[in-house]
Design an enzyme around this catalytic site. Structure first.
Site, PDB file in Angstrom:
ATOM      1  N   ARG A 170       0.799  -1.233   0.000  1.00  0.00           N
ATOM      2  CA  ARG A 170       0.000   0.000   0.000  1.00  0.00           C
ATOM      3  C   ARG A 170       0.834   1.287   0.000  1.00  0.00           C
ATOM      4  NH1 ARG A 170      -3.561  -3.255  -1.199  1.00  0.00           N
ATOM      5  NH2 ARG A 170      -5.426  -3.659   0.027  1.00  0.00           N
ATOM      6  N   SER A 219     -10.607  -0.544   3.335  1.00  0.00           N
ATOM      7  CA  SER A 219      -9.947  -1.018   4.557  1.00  0.00           C
ATOM      8  C   SER A 219      -9.416   0.151   5.383  1.00  0.00           C
ATOM      9  CB  SER A 219      -8.777  -1.930   4.206  1.00  0.00           C
ATOM     10  OG  SER A 219      -9.263  -3.053   3.524  1.00  0.00           O
ATOM     11  N   GLU A 301      -4.471   2.310   7.324  1.00  0.00           N
ATOM     12  CA  GLU A 301      -4.276   2.299   5.868  1.00  0.00           C
ATOM     13  C   GLU A 301      -4.831   3.610   5.289  1.00  0.00           C
ATOM     14  OE1 GLU A 301      -4.911  -1.312   3.762  1.00  0.00           O
ATOM     15  OE2 GLU A 301      -5.772  -0.273   2.032  1.00  0.00           O
TER      16      GLU A 301
HETATM   17  C1  LIG Z   1     -15.273   0.921  -1.011  1.00  0.00           C
HETATM   18  C2  LIG Z   1     -13.767   1.024  -1.130  1.00  0.00           C
HETATM   19  C3  LIG Z   1     -13.020  -0.092  -1.429  1.00  0.00           C
HETATM   20  C4  LIG Z   1     -11.625  -0.019  -1.541  1.00  0.00           C
HETATM   21  N1  LIG Z   1     -10.922  -1.131  -1.859  1.00  0.00           N
HETATM   22  C5  LIG Z   1      -9.597  -1.062  -2.042  1.00  0.00           C
HETATM   23  C6  LIG Z   1      -8.847  -2.219  -2.440  1.00  0.00           C
HETATM   24  O1  LIG Z   1      -9.376  -3.295  -2.641  1.00  0.00           O
HETATM   25  N2  LIG Z   1      -7.513  -2.094  -2.592  1.00  0.00           N
HETATM   26  C7  LIG Z   1      -6.879  -0.904  -2.395  1.00  0.00           C
HETATM   27  O2  LIG Z   1      -5.661  -0.866  -2.570  1.00  0.00           O
HETATM   28  N3  LIG Z   1      -7.556   0.202  -2.010  1.00  0.00           N
HETATM   29  C8  LIG Z   1      -8.891   0.157  -1.835  1.00  0.00           C
HETATM   30  N4  LIG Z   1      -9.587   1.273  -1.450  1.00  0.00           N
HETATM   31  C9  LIG Z   1      -8.859   2.509  -1.105  1.00  0.00           C
HETATM   32  C10 LIG Z   1      -8.665   3.512  -2.250  1.00  0.00           C
HETATM   33  O3  LIG Z   1      -9.689   3.376  -3.226  1.00  0.00           O
HETATM   34  C11 LIG Z   1      -7.310   3.377  -2.903  1.00  0.00           C
HETATM   35  O4  LIG Z   1      -6.264   3.623  -1.983  1.00  0.00           O
HETATM   36  C12 LIG Z   1      -7.148   4.329  -4.092  1.00  0.00           C
HETATM   37  O5  LIG Z   1      -6.012   3.963  -4.817  1.00  0.00           O
HETATM   38  C13 LIG Z   1      -7.060   5.805  -3.697  1.00  0.00           C
HETATM   39  O6  LIG Z   1      -7.195   6.554  -4.879  1.00  0.00           O
HETATM   40  P1  LIG Z   1      -7.702   8.060  -4.884  1.00  0.00           P
HETATM   41  O7  LIG Z   1      -7.589   8.535  -6.279  1.00  0.00           O
HETATM   42  O8  LIG Z   1      -9.018   8.196  -4.254  1.00  0.00           O
HETATM   43  O9  LIG Z   1      -6.578   8.745  -4.004  1.00  0.00           O
HETATM   44  P2  LIG Z   1      -6.778   9.701  -2.719  1.00  0.00           P
HETATM   45  O10 LIG Z   1      -7.472   8.951  -1.658  1.00  0.00           O
HETATM   46  O11 LIG Z   1      -7.367  10.990  -3.145  1.00  0.00           O
HETATM   47  O12 LIG Z   1      -5.251   9.909  -2.300  1.00  0.00           O
HETATM   48  C14 LIG Z   1      -4.502   8.839  -1.783  1.00  0.00           C
HETATM   49  C15 LIG Z   1      -3.004   9.177  -1.871  1.00  0.00           C
HETATM   50  O13 LIG Z   1      -2.628   9.231  -3.242  1.00  0.00           O
HETATM   51  C16 LIG Z   1      -2.007  10.489  -3.526  1.00  0.00           C
HETATM   52  N5  LIG Z   1      -2.349  10.844  -4.905  1.00  0.00           N
HETATM   53  C17 LIG Z   1      -3.576  10.888  -5.484  1.00  0.00           C
HETATM   54  N6  LIG Z   1      -3.460  11.246  -6.773  1.00  0.00           N
HETATM   55  C18 LIG Z   1      -2.135  11.429  -7.016  1.00  0.00           C
HETATM   56  C19 LIG Z   1      -1.383  11.822  -8.152  1.00  0.00           C
HETATM   57  N7  LIG Z   1      -1.956  12.124  -9.318  1.00  0.00           N
HETATM   58  N8  LIG Z   1      -0.040  11.925  -8.016  1.00  0.00           N
HETATM   59  C20 LIG Z   1       0.575  11.642  -6.846  1.00  0.00           C
HETATM   60  N9  LIG Z   1      -0.068  11.246  -5.739  1.00  0.00           N
HETATM   61  C21 LIG Z   1      -1.420  11.163  -5.827  1.00  0.00           C
HETATM   62  C22 LIG Z   1      -2.614  11.465  -2.500  1.00  0.00           C
HETATM   63  O14 LIG Z   1      -1.769  12.585  -2.296  1.00  0.00           O
HETATM   64  C23 LIG Z   1      -2.657  10.546  -1.286  1.00  0.00           C
HETATM   65  O15 LIG Z   1      -1.363  10.476  -0.731  1.00  0.00           O
HETATM   66  C24 LIG Z   1     -10.976   1.221  -1.347  1.00  0.00           C
HETATM   67  C25 LIG Z   1     -11.744   2.369  -1.054  1.00  0.00           C
HETATM   68  C26 LIG Z   1     -13.135   2.282  -0.952  1.00  0.00           C
HETATM   69  C27 LIG Z   1     -13.926   3.522  -0.695  1.00  0.00           C
END
Ligand SMILES: Cc1cc2nc3c(=O)[nH]c(=O)nc-3n(C[C@H](O)[C@H](O)[C@H](O)COP(=O)(O)OP(=O)(O)OC[C@H]3O[C@@H](n4cnc5c(N)ncnc54)[C@H](O)[C@@H]3O)c2cc1C
Length: 311
Positions: A170, A219, A301
């Protein structure tokens, strides 16, 4: 560098933007500024002309973030339309903008027989997926990652290859303050029908075991087993966070509008009117109770960002 802040941009920049509108958990106070760049040159120009003492923070769709109630100082950057391209390069390679949603990428890739199916059920953007080394059901971004185009905090355009990313459970490492703008991913070639079936069964599996319609960030805590020495989830010492939370009697526990889901006790949900403080305090309580029960110290996480509310 210009002295005037904010610098002139081709995208949009607004002051005092309420983060709860943008966040998956619907919590979070004001960001001082929200900037949405038009394209990577606009972003580069903005960063090189923004004094280094002004903090910048990039978000995807906040599906892994609790934004605290006092909001975020400095500039929150959110990539939009100029960054959601999905271009098929060949039989197993695809070039995607960092704002493209994981689920769209999985479906577009499946249409042409590229297996990125594990992304279908992860709600974030590709930028967030790379930063978090997102994954599920045994597949992770690091397995399909080839390279990323990045704009550094100084506004320089660089390319990072897999060895630069230091992927771990992660997490990945990119230079501090950098923003991923585009990613090249590769997947095995299979038939579209096979891939569509695979995505459907992943969706079914999720809805059986997780509260997918609730407001959550997936998670809440890392699985205590994490990665094994082979770099994959350790199945031998497979210790799941939901199990230790259950054992500590914290399934269904709540503080204010924050609750540990009864369906999956590692999912923290906003049942209506939670504040970020409710969510964070419930998380702290779970950590305390699990430690007392099992001696295991759970690690978040979900990232918590910004400032708490001050009286
Ligand atoms: C219902 C649900 C189920 C989920 N299941 C999973 C799963 O199975 N596996 C899993 O790994 N995660 C899961 N997640 C968590 C989440 O979806 C992931 O961590 C996802 O990758 C976060 O993406 P985001 O675009 O929303 O990033 P954000 O939450 O907006 O940001 C997360 C991090 O990424 C950085 N970031 C975002 N965009 C960029 C960019 N363009 N450049 C550099 N850094 C950036 C941010 O600064 C921050 O540090 C789940 C979430 C939900 C709500």
């Amino acid at each position: 560098m210009t002295e005037k802040f904010p610098p002139t941009v081709r995208g949009t920049i607004v002051a005092n933007r309420l983060m709860s509108d943008l966040s998956w958990l619907k919590v979070g106070g004001m960001a001082d500024y929200l900037y949405q760049p038009a394209d990577k040159d606009d972003l580069s120009n903005f960063l090189s002309n923004t004094p280094k003492n002004i903090p910048v923070f990039i978000i995807g769709v906040c599906s892994n973030l609790i934004v605290r109630d006092g909001g975020i100082r400095g500039v929150v950057i959110k990539l939009g339309r100029g960054f959601n391209n999905i271009d098929i390069l060949d039989n197993n390679k695809i070039s995607v903008g960092a704002a493209a949603l994981d689920s769209h990428v999985a479906r577009k890739a499946a249409d042409v027989g590229i297996d990125l199916t594990f992304l279908r059920t992860i709600p974030g953007t590709i930028g967030g997926a790379v930063k978090m080394n997102a994954g599920c059901y045994g597949s992770y971004i690091e397995d399909v990652f080839e390279s990323a185009s990045v704009v550094t905090r100084e506004g320089k355009l660089i390319t990072l290859n897999k060895e630069d990313m230091h992927f771990d459970y992660r997490s990945s490492e990119i230079p501090k303050g950098s923003i991923i703008t585009n990613v090249i991913l590769k997947g095995n070639h299979k038939t579209s029908v096979e891939l569509k079936n695979k995505m459907q069964s992943a969706l079914d599996k999720r809805s059986e075991s997780q509260p997918i319609d609730a407001r959550s960030c997936g998670s809440t805590f890392r699985n205590p087993s994490g990665f094994s020495s082979t770099g994959k989830i350790d199945d031998v010492h497979d210790l799941k966070a939901w199990k230790v939370i259950d054992n500590a009697g914290m399934s269904g526990a709540s503080i204010g509008g924050a609750k540990m889901s009864n369906k999956h006790s590692n999912f923290m949900i906003n049942i209506g009117d939670a504040t970020a403080a409710d969510l964070e305090n419930l998380g702290k309580e779970v950590i305390k109770k699990v430690y007392a029960d099992s001696g295991i110290k759970l690690e978040w996480e979900i990232m918590r960002v910004g400032e708490p509310l001050t009286e």
